[in-house]
Write an enzyme that holds these catalytic residues in place. Structure first.
Site, PDB file in Angstrom:
ATOM      1  N   THR A 168       0.872  -1.184   0.000  1.00  0.00           N
ATOM      2  CA  THR A 168       0.000   0.000   0.000  1.00  0.00           C
ATOM      3  C   THR A 168       0.909   1.234   0.000  1.00  0.00           C
ATOM      4  O   THR A 168       1.330   1.666  -1.060  1.00  0.00           O
ATOM      5  CB  THR A 168      -0.973   0.012   1.203  1.00  0.00           C
ATOM      6  N   LYS A 195       3.776  -6.971   4.123  1.00  0.00           N
ATOM      7  CA  LYS A 195       3.511  -5.578   3.796  1.00  0.00           C
ATOM      8  C   LYS A 195       3.198  -4.872   5.101  1.00  0.00           C
ATOM      9  O   LYS A 195       2.746  -5.496   6.067  1.00  0.00           O
ATOM     10  CB  LYS A 195       2.365  -5.426   2.794  1.00  0.00           C
ATOM     11  N   THR A 206      -0.714  -2.774  10.365  1.00  0.00           N
ATOM     12  CA  THR A 206      -1.416  -3.132   9.137  1.00  0.00           C
ATOM     13  C   THR A 206      -0.394  -3.955   8.462  1.00  0.00           C
ATOM     14  O   THR A 206       0.311  -3.539   7.566  1.00  0.00           O
ATOM     15  CB  THR A 206      -1.793  -1.979   8.225  1.00  0.00           C
ATOM     16  N   GLU A 286       6.112   4.426   7.488  1.00  0.00           N
ATOM     17  CA  GLU A 286       5.676   5.710   6.926  1.00  0.00           C
ATOM     18  C   GLU A 286       6.472   6.863   7.512  1.00  0.00           C
ATOM     19  O   GLU A 286       6.484   7.080   8.722  1.00  0.00           O
ATOM     20  CB  GLU A 286       4.188   5.925   7.188  1.00  0.00           C
ATOM     21  N   ASN A 405       0.025  10.885   6.409  1.00  0.00           N
ATOM     22  CA  ASN A 405      -1.194  10.498   7.106  1.00  0.00           C
ATOM     23  C   ASN A 405      -2.237  11.590   7.196  1.00  0.00           C
ATOM     24  O   ASN A 405      -3.301  11.384   7.756  1.00  0.00           O
ATOM     25  CB  ASN A 405      -0.846   9.969   8.498  1.00  0.00           C
ATOM     26  N   SER A 410      -6.072   7.035   3.998  1.00  0.00           N
ATOM     27  CA  SER A 410      -5.324   5.799   3.765  1.00  0.00           C
ATOM     28  C   SER A 410      -5.635   4.831   4.875  1.00  0.00           C
ATOM     29  O   SER A 410      -6.164   5.198   5.902  1.00  0.00           O
ATOM     30  CB  SER A 410      -3.835   6.075   3.674  1.00  0.00           C
TER      31      SER A 410
END
Lengths: 410, 410
Positions: A168, A195, A206, A286, A405, A410
C-alpha cells in the site's frame, strides 16, 4: 523422512520469498481494485503434500471481515491457499463485507478446483489491506480471483509478484527466505513476504505476513513457532502506537522437503524470518528518517522492561526530538516516568548510541553534544532496579509521517 | 463575614488574572534566566489576612525539584507566596537541583521579610518550567528573587506581568477571573494564570497554574474544590499523551473579601476558572490547527467512556487525519477498538460535528464528504453499550507540532 541435524548450514536471502520453499506457487496481478492500476491481488498456493497452517491476528476488537473469516477457517489447522488484496481493508463494512470475504474464498476455491486441485472455501484464508470503511469492488475482485490462478508460478518470480501486489504505502516489496542444508542435497526452507508501513503497534501492524515452509510440521508445531516468534518480533515493533483492524500473520507448511526439523529448529527459523521482516518493516515505515531501538534494562521483570520500552517508543516528544537528531534525554526521563510500576528516578541512567547522557537521574557531561545525525539510534535506559531487559523497535516522528497520514485517506 | 447567597451575579473576564481578587500582589520580570532576555521570573504574593492553600501535582514518577519542594511545603496547608521561573525546568538535576529550589524559596522569604512581611521559606512554593536536565543559573535567579519583591503591584498590571513571565512556547499569556457579586458592594473573586503549550496529558501538562481567591476558605475546602475541578478539566486535556515532570496547580486564598462561599459555590467557581484556562491552553497548544473534542457516549461506566476518549484523543492516525480535515472515521474505529474493556464493533456509531459518518460499525452515506475544514472539530463516538459519557479535549497532529518539537531542545 530425514531428521534434521542440530547444526545445519543456513543462509538468509532477501531476494526470495514465499516460493523459496518447495511446494508453493504464488502470483500477483492488477485486478483493478486500486484506482492507480498497480498490482493489487496476490495468491499463495500450497501444493502439498501437507497443508498444515497456523495464524496470529490483530488484538483490535474492531476486526475486518477477512480477519474474522481467516480465524474461522484456521480452526481446522489446514490451508490450501491465501488470497490477499490491497486497495481496501474490508473493515467496518457490516454483514455485506463478510459476505464479500466469503464470496472471495469461494471464488478462489472454485478457480483452483477448475484448475485441477479440488479445494473448498474453508481451505482459503483471505487478507485485505487499505482504507477502512468501504466495500470492495467485488466484480473486479471475483474476476481477478478467477484469473490469478492461471498466473501462479512456482519459481521465485511468483513470490516477488505476490509481495508487490500487497503493497500500500510501502515503497519496496518485503520478502526473505532462510535455507537450511542438513545434508548434501537435503534442504528445508522457510520463506515469507510482508507488507506494512504504518499503523504498526505491539499487536502487530497493518501488517500482512505470509510465511511458507517445506518442512514437515503439524499445525500445533507451526502455531507454537509462530506465537513464540511473533511475541518477540512483530509484537515489539511499534511505529505509532496504532493497531490495525486487519493484522494477519499466516504460516503454511507443505512438507515437500520431507524433513521434520525439531521444534527448536523450527522456532529458530521462524523467529529469524520474522525478525528480518521486522527490520524491513521498520526501515520502510511511513515517514521514517530514523530507525530507533529502545532498550530498557535493569527492570525487576521482563514485563516491566517491555512496558517501559513501549511507553518511551510511543512518546511523541521523544520521537520528534529524535527526528531532529536532538539528544534531548530529559524527554526520555519524562516518558519513562509514566511507567505504571514503581521507579526510583535517581537510579535511572540513559545512553544514546552508547554515549551516556544521563547518570543516576541527572545529566552526564557532554550530553547535549552527542551526535544523533545518523539513521540508526539506539536508546538504552537502565532503571537500576533489577536484571531484566526488553527492546522495542520504533521510528522517529517526522514531517513525512504527518504528510503521509494527513494528505489523503489511507 | 457574610454568607454568600445561592445565586450571586457572576462575570468572567480574561483581561484579569491572579491580582483580580483582593489581597494579592504579583510581578513578572526579566531576571536573565532566558538567553532571549524575555521575562522569566514571576511572583504571586498573598497579603492575607488568611494564607490557606492547596495544590495538585504531576503524576509522573520523575518529578522536578520544585515539585518535590512545593508538595512538601503544602503539607502545612498554608502559603504566603509562589515564585515561578521559566527558562529551565530544574528537573533531573540531582540533589544540587533540590538545593537550588530550597535556596530560591529562602531568598524569596528573606526578601519578603526585609520588605516588611515576616516570611519563612516553608511558606513559599516554587514552580519551574523549561528544558529538563540543566541546572538553573542561580546567581541570576537569586538576584531576581531579591529584585522582584520590589516590583510587586496590587493592580491588574502585576498579574499580567506574572502571566507573561511564565511563558515558554506559549504565544499568548493566559489569565482569567470570575467575579461574584453577592450583594451591592460585596464581591468575592477567583483569579488565575496559566502557562502550558506542549507536553500536556491527562496528568496535567507542562502546566503551571496559580489560582487566587479572596474568599474565606480553609485548606481542606480549597483542596476539595481544586481536586474536583482538576479531575474534570486539566486531567482531560491531552495534547500529545506526554506528561511533564513539573506540572503544578496551586490555589491560594487570602480571605480578604470576608465572604465565605459554600463548598458548592467554591467548587463551581474553581471549576469555571479551570475550564476556561483549559480552553485557553488547548487553543495555544504547540502546533495546534484544530481544537478537537472527543466525546465517548453509550459506555457502561464513566471510566470506560473516559478511557476510550483518551485512546482516540492520543491516536496519531486520528490526529493527522484531523490535521488534514479528512473525515477518515475508520481510524476512529481502529483506535477505539484498542479499548481495554469489551466492545461490540457493530454497535459503534460515530459523528463528526454532528454529521453521522459511521452507524452500527459501518459507513454512513456521505461520510467521506463531511466538511472538517473549520478550526473546531467535535468527534462523538457512541459505543451503544450503556448510558455513560465523557469528553476529552485534544488537538490535531500537525507539521508545526513536529517542527516545534524537533527543531530545538525544549
Amino acid at each position: 523422512m530425514r531428521i534434521a541435524t542440530d547444526h545445519p548450514r543456513q543462509w538468509l536471502l532477501r531476494s526470495q520469498g514465499v516460493t523459496a520453499p518447495e511446494g508453493f506457487r504464488a502470483a500477483g496481478i492488477s485486478a483493478g481494485i486500486k484506482a492507480s492500476g498497480k498490482p493489487d491481488l496476490a495468491l499463495v498456493f500450497n501444493e502439498g503434500p501437507d497443508y498444515a497452517a497456523a495464524g496470529v491476528f490483530t488484538r483490535n476488537q474492531v476486526t475486518a471481515a477477512p480477519v474474522r473469516w481467516s480465524k474461522q477457517v484456521l480452526t481446522t489447522g489446514r490451508l490450501r491457499a491465501v488470497i490477499l488484496n490491497s486497495g481496501g481493508a474490508n473493515a467496518c463494512t457490516g454483514p455485506g463485507g463478510f459476505q464479500d470475504t466469503h464470496a472471495t474464498a469461494e471464488a478462489v476455491a472454485a478457480a483452483l478446483s477448475a484448475w485441477g486441485t479440488e479445494t473448498g472455501a474453508i481451505e482459503v484464508a483471505v487478507c485485505s489491506t487499505g482504507l477502512i470503511g468501504d466495500r470492495l469492488p467485488m466484480d473486479k475482485l471475483l474476476a481477478g480471483a478467477g484469473e490469478i490462478v492461471h498466473e501462479m508460478a512456482g519459481g521465485l518470480h511468483g513470490g516477488e509478484d505476490a509481495a508487490r501486489a500487497i503493497m500500500t504505502t510501502d515503497t519496496v516489496p518485503k520478502q526473505v527466505a532462510l535455507h537450511h542444508e542438513v545434508a548434501p542435497d537435503s534442504n528445508w526452507t522457510v520463506g515469507a513476504m510482508a507488507k506494512g508501513a504504518g499503523m504498526m503497534a505491539p499487536a502487530l501492524a497493518t501488517m500482512l505476513v505470509v510465511l511458507t515452509t517445506d518442512a514437515v510440521a503439524d499445525a500445533a508445531a507451526l502455531d507454537t513457532a509462530l506465537r513464540r516468534a511473533a511475541a518477540l518480533t512483530f509484537d515489539r515493533l511499534d511505529i505509532d502506537g496504532a493497531t490495525s483492524t486487519n493484522d494477519t500473520v499466516l504460516l503454511l507448511a507443505s512438507g515437500a522437503s520431507g524433513i521434520a526439523p525439531s521444534q527448536d529448529d523450527l522456532d529458530a527459523a521462524v523467529f529469524a524470518i520474522c525478525d528480518d521482516l521486522c527490520a524491513q518493516l521498520q526501515a520502510d515505515a511511513e515517514g521514517v528518517t530514523k530507525r530507533v531501538s529502545i532498550t530498557v534494562a535493569g527492570a525487576r521483570s521482563a514485563d516491566d522492561a517491555l512496558t517501559a520500552a513501549r511507553i518511551i517508543g510511543r512518546d511523541s516528544l521523544v520521537k520528534t526530538a529524535l527526528f531532529g537528531s536532538d539528544p534531548n534525554w530529559g524527554r526520555v526521563l519524562a516518558a519513562v516516568g509514566m511507567s505504571p510500576f514503581p521507579l526510583e528516578a535517581d537510579r535511572i541512567s540513559v545512553s544514546f548510541n552508547g554515549s551516556p547522557v544521563c547518570i543516576d537521574g541527572a545529566g552526564a557531561p557532554g550530553a547535549r553534544d552527542v551526535d544523533l545525525s545518523g539513521a540508526d539510534i539506539a536508546v538504552l535506559v537502565d532503571l537500576g532496579l533489577g536484571e531484566e531487559t526488553a527492546t522495542v523497535r520504533t521510528t522517529d516522528l517526522s514531517h513525512a509521517y504527518v504528510e503521509e497520514n494527513s494528505a489523503y485517506s489511507s
